[in-house]
Design a protein around this motif. Structure first.
Motif, PDB file in Angstrom:
ATOM      1  N   ARG A 218       7.030  -0.675   9.778  1.00 40.91           N
ATOM      2  CA  ARG A 218       7.180  -1.051   8.124  1.00 40.91           C
ATOM      3  C   ARG A 218       5.954  -0.335   7.810  1.00 40.91           C
ATOM      4  O   ARG A 218       4.204  -0.269   8.337  1.00 40.91           O
ATOM      5  CB  ARG A 218       7.557  -2.390   7.732  1.00 40.91           C
ATOM      6  CG  ARG A 218       7.885  -2.488   6.079  1.00 40.91           C
ATOM      7  CD  ARG A 218       8.292  -3.743   6.209  1.00 40.91           C
ATOM      8  NE  ARG A 218       7.192  -4.770   7.433  1.00 40.91           N
ATOM      9  CZ  ARG A 218       8.304  -5.989   7.510  1.00 40.91           C
ATOM     10  NH1 ARG A 218       8.831  -6.266   6.882  1.00 40.91           N
ATOM     11  NH2 ARG A 218       7.718  -6.646   8.287  1.00 40.91           N
ATOM     12  N   LYS A 219       6.337   0.575   6.202  1.00 36.68           N
ATOM     13  CA  LYS A 219       4.795   0.931   5.508  1.00 36.68           C
ATOM     14  C   LYS A 219       3.967  -0.474   5.201  1.00 36.68           C
ATOM     15  O   LYS A 219       4.945  -1.215   4.673  1.00 36.68           O
ATOM     16  CB  LYS A 219       4.893   1.886   5.158  1.00 36.68           C
ATOM     17  CG  LYS A 219       5.455   2.795   5.279  1.00 36.68           C
ATOM     18  CD  LYS A 219       5.233   4.619   4.026  1.00 36.68           C
ATOM     19  CE  LYS A 219       6.027   5.928   5.110  1.00 36.68           C
ATOM     20  NZ  LYS A 219       5.604   6.759   4.390  1.00 36.68           N
ATOM     21  N   PRO A 220       2.763  -0.607   4.383  1.00 33.01           N
ATOM     22  CA  PRO A 220       2.074  -1.570   3.703  1.00 33.01           C
ATOM     23  C   PRO A 220       2.833  -1.802   2.204  1.00 33.01           C
ATOM     24  O   PRO A 220       3.459  -0.422   1.467  1.00 33.01           O
ATOM     25  CB  PRO A 220       0.557  -1.421   3.443  1.00 33.01           C
ATOM     26  CG  PRO A 220       0.047   0.096   4.853  1.00 33.01           C
ATOM     27  CD  PRO A 220       1.626   0.414   5.541  1.00 33.01           C
ATOM     28  N   ASP A 221       3.205  -2.939   1.504  1.00 30.98           N
ATOM     29  CA  ASP A 221       4.083  -3.645   0.617  1.00 30.98           C
ATOM     30  C   ASP A 221       3.016  -2.973  -0.838  1.00 30.98           C
ATOM     31  O   ASP A 221       1.850  -3.689  -0.509  1.00 30.98           O
ATOM     32  CB  ASP A 221       3.674  -4.228   0.254  1.00 30.98           C
ATOM     33  CG  ASP A 221       4.851  -4.859  -0.836  1.00 30.98           C
ATOM     34  OD1 ASP A 221       5.138  -4.199  -1.241  1.00 30.98           O
ATOM     35  OD2 ASP A 221       5.184  -6.075  -0.765  1.00 30.98           O
ATOM     36  N   PRO A 222       3.400  -1.774  -1.269  1.00 30.80           N
ATOM     37  CA  PRO A 222       2.762  -1.354  -2.823  1.00 30.80           C
ATOM     38  C   PRO A 222       2.340  -2.757  -3.552  1.00 30.80           C
ATOM     39  O   PRO A 222       0.964  -2.495  -4.047  1.00 30.80           O
ATOM     40  CB  PRO A 222       3.413   0.029  -3.170  1.00 30.80           C
ATOM     41  CG  PRO A 222       4.428  -0.562  -2.112  1.00 30.80           C
ATOM     42  CD  PRO A 222       4.813  -1.274  -1.111  1.00 30.80           C
ATOM     43  N   GLU A 223       2.995  -3.696  -3.562  1.00 30.51           N
ATOM     44  CA  GLU A 223       3.438  -4.550  -4.501  1.00 30.51           C
ATOM     45  C   GLU A 223       2.185  -5.017  -4.400  1.00 30.51           C
ATOM     46  O   GLU A 223       0.453  -6.039  -5.001  1.00 30.51           O
ATOM     47  CB  GLU A 223       4.234  -5.592  -4.635  1.00 30.51           C
ATOM     48  CG  GLU A 223       3.949  -6.016  -5.891  1.00 30.51           C
ATOM     49  CD  GLU A 223       5.510  -6.866  -5.939  1.00 30.51           C
ATOM     50  OE1 GLU A 223       5.646  -7.931  -6.185  1.00 30.51           O
ATOM     51  OE2 GLU A 223       6.466  -6.341  -6.125  1.00 30.51           O
ATOM     52  N   GLN A 224       2.040  -5.725  -2.232  1.00 29.81           N
ATOM     53  CA  GLN A 224       0.916  -6.620  -1.766  1.00 29.81           C
ATOM     54  C   GLN A 224      -0.553  -6.008  -2.077  1.00 29.81           C
ATOM     55  O   GLN A 224      -1.822  -6.704  -2.318  1.00 29.81           O
ATOM     56  CB  GLN A 224       1.657  -6.619  -0.683  1.00 29.81           C
ATOM     57  CG  GLN A 224       0.097  -7.620   0.065  1.00 29.81           C
ATOM     58  CD  GLN A 224       0.402  -7.528   1.602  1.00 29.81           C
ATOM     59  OE1 GLN A 224       1.553  -7.494   1.701  1.00 29.81           O
ATOM     60  NE2 GLN A 224      -0.217  -8.873   2.090  1.00 29.81           N
TER      61      GLN A 224
ATOM     62  N   GLN B  38      -1.019  -4.095  -4.559  1.00 33.19           N
ATOM     63  CA  GLN B  38      -1.632  -3.881  -6.495  1.00 33.19           C
ATOM     64  C   GLN B  38      -2.240  -5.209  -6.326  1.00 33.19           C
ATOM     65  O   GLN B  38      -2.962  -5.535  -6.288  1.00 33.19           O
ATOM     66  CB  GLN B  38      -0.309  -3.762  -6.725  1.00 33.19           C
ATOM     67  CG  GLN B  38      -0.659  -3.781  -7.684  1.00 33.19           C
ATOM     68  CD  GLN B  38       0.051  -2.705  -9.133  1.00 33.19           C
ATOM     69  OE1 GLN B  38       1.329  -3.278  -8.839  1.00 33.19           O
ATOM     70  NE2 GLN B  38       0.097  -2.017  -9.986  1.00 33.19           N
ATOM     71  N   ARG B  39      -1.640  -6.526  -5.656  1.00 35.29           N
ATOM     72  CA  ARG B  39      -2.210  -8.084  -6.273  1.00 35.29           C
ATOM     73  C   ARG B  39      -3.965  -8.119  -5.335  1.00 35.29           C
ATOM     74  O   ARG B  39      -4.561  -8.270  -5.978  1.00 35.29           O
ATOM     75  CB  ARG B  39      -0.915  -8.636  -5.113  1.00 35.29           C
ATOM     76  CG  ARG B  39      -0.011  -8.555  -6.233  1.00 35.29           C
ATOM     77  CD  ARG B  39       0.087 -10.560  -5.741  1.00 35.29           C
ATOM     78  NE  ARG B  39       1.231 -10.409  -4.756  1.00 35.29           N
ATOM     79  CZ  ARG B  39       1.764  -9.628  -3.530  1.00 35.29           C
ATOM     80  NH1 ARG B  39       3.086  -9.335  -4.459  1.00 35.29           N
ATOM     81  NH2 ARG B  39       2.226  -9.003  -2.403  1.00 35.29           N
ATOM     82  N   LEU B  40      -3.944  -7.465  -4.135  1.00 39.25           N
ATOM     83  CA  LEU B  40      -5.461  -7.138  -3.602  1.00 39.25           C
ATOM     84  C   LEU B  40      -6.318  -6.477  -4.237  1.00 39.25           C
ATOM     85  O   LEU B  40      -7.733  -7.447  -4.922  1.00 39.25           O
ATOM     86  CB  LEU B  40      -5.323  -6.457  -2.161  1.00 39.25           C
ATOM     87  CG  LEU B  40      -6.242  -7.004  -1.651  1.00 39.25           C
ATOM     88  CD1 LEU B  40      -7.231  -7.999  -1.466  1.00 39.25           C
ATOM     89  CD2 LEU B  40      -6.566  -5.792  -0.258  1.00 39.25           C
ATOM     90  N   GLU B  41      -5.740  -5.313  -4.586  1.00 40.20           N
ATOM     91  CA  GLU B  41      -7.012  -4.402  -6.287  1.00 40.20           C
ATOM     92  C   GLU B  41      -7.294  -5.652  -6.753  1.00 40.20           C
ATOM     93  O   GLU B  41      -8.444  -5.481  -7.154  1.00 40.20           O
ATOM     94  CB  GLU B  41      -5.977  -3.319  -6.065  1.00 40.20           C
ATOM     95  CG  GLU B  41      -5.990  -2.504  -4.616  1.00 40.20           C
ATOM     96  CD  GLU B  41      -5.192  -0.913  -4.922  1.00 40.20           C
ATOM     97  OE1 GLU B  41      -5.192  -1.101  -6.262  1.00 40.20           O
ATOM     98  OE2 GLU B  41      -5.923  -0.638  -3.804  1.00 40.20           O
ATOM     99  N   LEU B  42      -6.678  -6.678  -7.586  1.00 39.33           N
ATOM    100  CA  LEU B  42      -6.198  -6.950  -9.369  1.00 39.33           C
ATOM    101  C   LEU B  42      -7.185  -7.983  -8.921  1.00 39.33           C
ATOM    102  O   LEU B  42      -8.262  -8.629  -8.880  1.00 39.33           O
ATOM    103  CB  LEU B  42      -5.038  -7.430  -9.448  1.00 39.33           C
ATOM    104  CG  LEU B  42      -5.127  -8.487 -10.538  1.00 39.33           C
ATOM    105  CD1 LEU B  42      -5.574  -7.670 -11.851  1.00 39.33           C
ATOM    106  CD2 LEU B  42      -3.960  -9.135 -10.784  1.00 39.33           C
ATOM    107  N   ALA B  43      -6.748  -8.550  -6.842  1.00 35.84           N
ATOM    108  CA  ALA B  43      -8.365 -10.474  -6.840  1.00 35.84           C
ATOM    109  C   ALA B  43      -9.402  -8.888  -7.268  1.00 35.84           C
ATOM    110  O   ALA B  43     -10.566  -9.734  -7.524  1.00 35.84           O
ATOM    111  CB  ALA B  43      -7.828 -10.825  -5.973  1.00 35.84           C
ATOM    112  N   ALA B  44      -9.396  -8.556  -5.730  1.00 31.19           N
ATOM    113  CA  ALA B  44     -10.814  -8.191  -5.214  1.00 31.19           C
ATOM    114  C   ALA B  44     -11.421  -7.607  -6.787  1.00 31.19           C
ATOM    115  O   ALA B  44     -12.867  -7.537  -7.340  1.00 31.19           O
ATOM    116  CB  ALA B  44     -10.788  -6.917  -4.224  1.00 31.19           C
ATOM    117  N   ASN B  45     -11.057  -6.633  -7.448  1.00 37.40           N
ATOM    118  CA  ASN B  45     -11.819  -6.521  -8.829  1.00 37.40           C
ATOM    119  C   ASN B  45     -12.024  -7.500  -9.318  1.00 37.40           C
ATOM    120  O   ASN B  45     -12.882  -6.992 -10.198  1.00 37.40           O
ATOM    121  CB  ASN B  45     -10.920  -5.693  -9.869  1.00 37.40           C
ATOM    122  CG  ASN B  45     -10.346  -4.470  -8.609  1.00 37.40           C
ATOM    123  OD1 ASN B  45     -11.383  -3.816  -8.788  1.00 37.40           O
ATOM    124  ND2 ASN B  45      -9.553  -3.434  -8.845  1.00 37.40           N
TER     125      ASN B  45
END
Length: 135
Positions: free
Chosen positions: A9-15, A17-24
């Protein structure tokens, strides 16, 4: 069977996006603390901690340690003497914390810039960490 299908399964794009938001948000908080006189948002870290630990495990431990040492650094900054003088041990503590904050910033940026591992690559990496290596 679900495990086998999960490997491809491909990585979840929504997950992601949440990761990028948290890291930023963390990068912004760390930047604010090291560049301006503002209080680091402990509440924001607690809110995003689990996301960062799962998606950016390589930087999560250093980030948690940085947050754990905030009160020591702030206390050292508050112990200023006459004419804003700072004792040598307090200066070392503050400068070490600020240097570590910059290092964590770099780790977060680097980890966030890497493309997510495919499930198969993640599994192989995890197996390499868990299984003993025979030589």
């Amino acid at each position: 069977m679900g495990f086998i299908f999960g490997l491809f399964r491909k990585p979840d794009p929504e997950q992601r996006q949440r990761l990028e938001l948290a890291a930023n948000l963390e990068l912004t908080s760390v930047f604010d603390q090291t560049k301006q006189a503002v209080v680091l948002e402990n509440g924001e870290f607690m809110r995003h901690r689990a996301t960062i630990e799962i998606g950016l495990a390589v930087a999560a431990a250093a980030l948690a340690d940085l947050y754990a040492r905030i009160s020591d650094a702030e206390a050292a900054m508050e112990r200023r003497g006459p004419a804003n003088s700072i004792r040598d041990d307090d200066r070392r503590l503050i400068e070490t914390w600020e240097g570590d904050a910059r290092s964590v910033q770099r780790e977060l940026r680097d980890a966030l810039a890497r493309p997510p591992l495919s499930p198969v690559a993640a599994l192989l990496k995890r197996l390499g960490e868990v299984l003993p290596i025979r030589r």
